[in-house]
Write a protein that holds these residues in place. Structure first.
Motif, short mmCIF file in Angstrom:
data_model
loop_
_atom_site.label_atom_id
_atom_site.label_comp_id
_atom_site.label_asym_id
_atom_site.label_seq_id
_atom_site.Cartn_x
_atom_site.Cartn_y
_atom_site.Cartn_z
N THR A 99 56.27 10.17 23.37
CA THR A 99 54.92 9.96 23.90
C THR A 99 54.04 11.00 23.39
O THR A 99 52.88 10.41 22.92
CB THR A 99 55.02 10.07 25.63
OG1 THR A 99 55.90 9.06 26.08
CG2 THR A 99 53.71 9.96 26.06
N ALA B 299 53.21 9.71 19.90
CA ALA B 299 52.43 8.50 19.85
C ALA B 299 50.93 8.89 20.16
O ALA B 299 49.97 8.36 19.54
CB ALA B 299 52.90 7.54 20.99
N LEU C 277 47.28 9.03 17.61
CA LEU C 277 46.19 8.20 17.97
C LEU C 277 45.05 9.26 17.81
O LEU C 277 43.86 8.85 18.34
CB LEU C 277 46.36 7.55 19.11
CG LEU C 277 47.11 6.40 19.14
CD1 LEU C 277 47.36 5.96 20.81
CD2 LEU C 277 46.47 5.34 18.28
N GLU D 134 54.70 3.66 24.26
CA GLU D 134 54.90 4.74 23.30
C GLU D 134 55.91 4.15 22.15
O GLU D 134 55.95 4.88 20.97
CB GLU D 134 55.42 5.97 23.66
CG GLU D 134 56.70 6.29 24.34
CD GLU D 134 57.11 5.32 25.54
OE1 GLU D 134 58.30 5.72 25.98
OE2 GLU D 134 56.26 4.50 26.05
N SER E 159 53.66 1.91 19.40
CA SER E 159 52.53 2.77 18.89
C SER E 159 52.32 3.37 17.52
O SER E 159 51.20 3.48 16.98
CB SER E 159 52.11 3.84 19.95
OG SER E 159 52.05 3.09 21.14
N LEU E 160 53.38 3.34 16.82
CA LEU E 160 53.42 3.95 15.37
C LEU E 160 53.54 2.66 14.36
O LEU E 160 54.58 1.96 14.33
CB LEU E 160 54.44 4.73 15.27
CG LEU E 160 54.44 6.05 16.19
CD1 LEU E 160 55.69 6.98 16.07
CD2 LEU E 160 53.13 6.76 16.01
N THR F 41 52.34 -2.33 16.83
CA THR F 41 51.47 -1.10 17.38
C THR F 41 50.66 -1.83 18.75
O THR F 41 49.63 -1.32 18.88
CB THR F 41 50.47 -0.80 16.40
OG1 THR F 41 49.54 -1.95 15.96
CG2 THR F 41 50.85 -0.02 15.23
N ASP F 42 51.27 -2.74 19.41
CA ASP F 42 50.82 -3.32 20.57
C ASP F 42 50.49 -2.41 21.40
O ASP F 42 49.54 -2.74 22.47
CB ASP F 42 51.75 -4.58 21.07
CG ASP F 42 51.63 -5.68 20.14
OD1 ASP F 42 51.07 -5.96 19.53
OD2 ASP F 42 52.62 -6.51 20.46
N GLN G 227 49.56 0.72 21.48
CA GLN G 227 48.43 1.54 21.08
C GLN G 227 47.17 1.49 22.10
O GLN G 227 46.61 2.52 22.54
CB GLN G 227 47.86 1.58 19.74
CG GLN G 227 48.62 2.04 18.78
CD GLN G 227 47.91 2.19 17.41
OE1 GLN G 227 46.90 1.51 17.23
NE2 GLN G 227 48.79 2.58 16.24
N LEU H 135 47.85 3.50 25.09
CA LEU H 135 47.42 4.78 25.05
C LEU H 135 45.96 5.33 24.82
O LEU H 135 45.80 6.44 25.12
CB LEU H 135 48.57 5.43 24.13
CG LEU H 135 50.10 5.13 24.28
CD1 LEU H 135 50.87 5.60 23.46
CD2 LEU H 135 50.44 5.93 25.55
N ARG H 136 45.33 4.51 24.28
CA ARG H 136 43.81 4.65 23.96
C ARG H 136 43.16 5.16 25.12
O ARG H 136 42.17 5.31 24.98
CB ARG H 136 43.42 3.72 23.03
CG ARG H 136 44.01 3.57 21.78
CD ARG H 136 43.05 2.51 20.87
NE ARG H 136 43.56 2.33 19.59
CZ ARG H 136 43.62 2.98 18.34
NH1 ARG H 136 42.84 4.20 18.52
NH2 ARG H 136 44.30 2.82 17.28
#
Length: 225
Positions: free
Chosen positions: A17, A20, A24, A204, A207-208, A214-215, A217, A220-221
């Protein structure tokens, strides 16, 4: 901003986490639960894993840690809090959100990729998506079945507090697409404040860019937004 990723004995998605979030551009620090919550924290993640070996029931013992008192206070003040997998179980046990996560309908540990339909785009956690979008996240849990009283579920749905539902690739919500038997295919919800969310799938882990998906992301944004 700085996000505290809280570690318990048995956490195993904490470093994932942090990485990830860092990717960002969101500062993230590991915080051992016995050390207390730093004053400077702007966001909180309860990560996945097997806190206390899932003894009693998943998340039950970690929810009794004194740091959860501080998490609840920060949540009431509007600090964003995200519980993922075991963190979602802890969040429900700590009354950050309603309902509970219990043993999968299959009575087996489920580790696979699933499709999720975005049920609302009006929360910080889903603002990066469009309502009806279908995303692919991994799950890894033995106690991921979301259960809640019918009247409480009615309230969640009428208040637009369901974030995701398990679905087929085309977005159709079916029993076959439900990996754990969650009521109404619910995969994630927000609490009384939309800044508090719990979800069983792992954003997480998708996200990379190096992982080919990257669904996650968008979830986490929310900390940056």
């Amino acid at each position: 901003m700085t996000v505290a990723v809280i570690q318990f004995g048995g956490s195993n998605c904490d470093r994932d986490t942090v990485r990830a979030l860092d990717a960002l551009g969101i500062d993230a620090d590991l915080v051992w639960h016995e050390d207390g919550l730093p004053e400077s924290v702007d966001g909180i993640v309860l990560p996945g894993g097997f806190s206390y070996g899932d003894y009693l029931r998943a998340g039950a013992m970690a929810a009794q840690s004194p740091i959860l008192d501080a998490v609840r206070e920060r949540a009431q003040d509007g600090t964003p809090v995200l519980g993922i997998c075991n963190g979602a179980q802890i969040g429900c046990e700590a009354t950050l959100t309603p309902g509970a996560f219990t043993i999968n309908e299959s009575a087996r540990f489920q580790c696979e990729h699933v499709h999720l339909r975005v049920e609302t785009a009006s929360t910080p956690w889903t603002a990066a998506y469009e309502e009806g979008d279908v995303v692919e996240f991994p799950i890894a849990h033995g106690e991921g079945r979301f259960e809640i009283e019918d009247d409480e579920l009615d309230a969640l749905e009428s208040d637009d507090r369901v974030l995701f539902r398990y679905c087929n690739e085309d977005g159709t919500v079916t029993d076959e697409a439900n990996p754990n038997g969650s009521k109404h295919n619910v995969a994630g919800i927000v609490g009384e404040r939309e800044t508090v969310a719990v979800m069983m799938p792992h954003p997480e882990r998708v996200s990379l860019p190096d992982l080919g998906n990257t669904d996650g992301q968008g979830v986490l944004r929310a900390f940056a937004e």
